[in-house]
Write a protein that holds these residues in place. Sequence first.
Motif, PDB file in Angstrom:
ATOM      1  N   LYS A  15       0.832  -1.204   0.000  1.00 51.68           N
ATOM      2  CA  LYS A  15       0.000   0.000   0.000  1.00 51.68           C
ATOM      3  C   LYS A  15       0.868   1.256   0.000  1.00 51.68           C
ATOM      4  O   LYS A  15       0.577   2.244  -0.689  1.00 51.68           O
ATOM      5  CB  LYS A  15      -0.889  -0.024   1.238  1.00 51.68           C
ATOM      6  N   LEU A  23       1.657   9.957  -4.750  1.00 53.73           N
ATOM      7  CA  LEU A  23       1.901  11.161  -3.949  1.00 53.73           C
ATOM      8  C   LEU A  23       3.175  11.859  -4.413  1.00 53.73           C
ATOM      9  O   LEU A  23       3.235  13.082  -4.471  1.00 53.73           O
ATOM     10  CB  LEU A  23       2.006  10.813  -2.453  1.00 53.73           C
TER      11      LEU A  23
ATOM     12  N   MET B  12      -5.639   4.052   6.386  1.00 51.89           N
ATOM     13  CA  MET B  12      -4.237   4.022   5.965  1.00 51.89           C
ATOM     14  C   MET B  12      -3.958   5.071   4.891  1.00 51.89           C
ATOM     15  O   MET B  12      -2.926   5.740   4.907  1.00 51.89           O
ATOM     16  CB  MET B  12      -3.869   2.632   5.439  1.00 51.89           C
ATOM     17  N   ASP B  13      -4.888   5.213   3.965  1.00 51.84           N
ATOM     18  CA  ASP B  13      -4.715   6.246   2.926  1.00 51.84           C
ATOM     19  C   ASP B  13      -4.574   7.632   3.564  1.00 51.84           C
ATOM     20  O   ASP B  13      -3.683   8.406   3.213  1.00 51.84           O
ATOM     21  CB  ASP B  13      -5.928   6.247   1.975  1.00 51.84           C
ATOM     22  N   LYS B  15      -3.776   8.378   6.596  1.00 50.09           N
ATOM     23  CA  LYS B  15      -2.556   8.449   7.397  1.00 50.09           C
ATOM     24  C   LYS B  15      -1.329   8.650   6.503  1.00 50.09           C
ATOM     25  O   LYS B  15      -0.424   9.431   6.823  1.00 50.09           O
ATOM     26  CB  LYS B  15      -2.419   7.150   8.189  1.00 50.09           C
ATOM     27  N   MET B  16      -1.304   7.967   5.386  1.00 44.16           N
ATOM     28  CA  MET B  16      -0.165   8.108   4.480  1.00 44.16           C
ATOM     29  C   MET B  16      -0.079   9.516   3.906  1.00 44.16           C
ATOM     30  O   MET B  16       1.002  10.082   3.774  1.00 44.16           O
ATOM     31  CB  MET B  16      -0.265   7.102   3.329  1.00 44.16           C
TER      32      MET B  16
ATOM     33  N   MET C  12       2.324   2.114  12.456  1.00 50.66           N
ATOM     34  CA  MET C  12       2.218   2.630  11.099  1.00 50.66           C
ATOM     35  C   MET C  12       3.141   3.830  10.881  1.00 50.66           C
ATOM     36  O   MET C  12       3.773   3.969   9.829  1.00 50.66           O
ATOM     37  CB  MET C  12       0.777   3.038  10.787  1.00 50.66           C
ATOM     38  N   MET C  16       5.984   3.868   8.122  1.00 54.62           N
ATOM     39  CA  MET C  16       5.990   4.865   7.058  1.00 54.62           C
ATOM     40  C   MET C  16       7.332   5.590   6.976  1.00 54.62           C
ATOM     41  O   MET C  16       7.847   5.861   5.903  1.00 54.62           O
ATOM     42  CB  MET C  16       4.882   5.897   7.272  1.00 54.62           C
TER      43      MET C  16
END
Lengths: 94, 94, 94
Positions: A15, A23, B12-13, B15-16, C12, C16
């Motif tokens: 993901k 992005l 998750m999207d 958060k990213m 997370m 990341m």
Amino acid sequence: SSRALCSMDEAMDEKMKQGFSSLLSDAVKNIGIQCRTVSSRGELASCPEGLAVTSCSCGSACGSWDVREGTICHCQCAGIDWTAARCCTLGVGA
Amino acid sequence: SSRALCSMDEAMDEKMKQGFSSLLSDAVKNIGIQCRTVSSRGELASCPEGLAVTSCSCGSACGSWDVREGTICHCQCAGIDWTAARCCTLGVGA
Amino acid sequence: SSRALCSMDEAMDEKMKQGFSSLLSDAVKNIGIQCRTVSSRGELASCPEGLAVTSCSCGSACGSWDVREGTICHCQCAGIDWTAARCCTLGVGA
């Protein structure tokens, strides 16, 4: 279970890679090269720290120059009245 | 359930996106433009592969130049003794 | 529980950061500086919107120039026959 955690890890990795690419493409559109000119009397002109010298311009129509210590424009012709450094960096939201 | 997975995906999207923006701002501060000069005798000078020609400087006080094939500085005045290419690229941790 | 969510958030975030660093290093290798030359008759030459002027070249062997309004090369010698702007931007997959 360990298997479940592992799958979760893999799912997140996948993901992130997908999300990152799109992005990043968007982000690069917002990153630009920003340049300014710094002029001084005489045969030397310096870029501020953090900016790169991409070129130099010289008085007296002179096109012979070099860059000293990475950040200083030096015009080589005799009796130069002014020197200008073209100084560039990256900026977000150009 | 499918609904739960969907929410997790969305979370998750989101958060990213948040994490990416702040990480990218930090990262751009560490990416800089790095330039060096490549000089040669004669009327031509080439940048190494992967570097962009941002400018050329010429012997004999000459300010007339062009860039050939994207990477070669060509000074146009007659009897040029030296040519220099200003070659730039991006670098992390400048 | 709230504790579990919090741990998931932290996991997370950590993931990341790790992923971002390595993905960014890879990405920067694919981002390059791309330059082209725009030439015009007379003493002025303009870069297209979004491109930065990194240098100017002038006819008549002239090495004295300045940049007007951030995007226009102006060659200063009298009777200039042509002016060229070196225009650069960032590109993905250079």
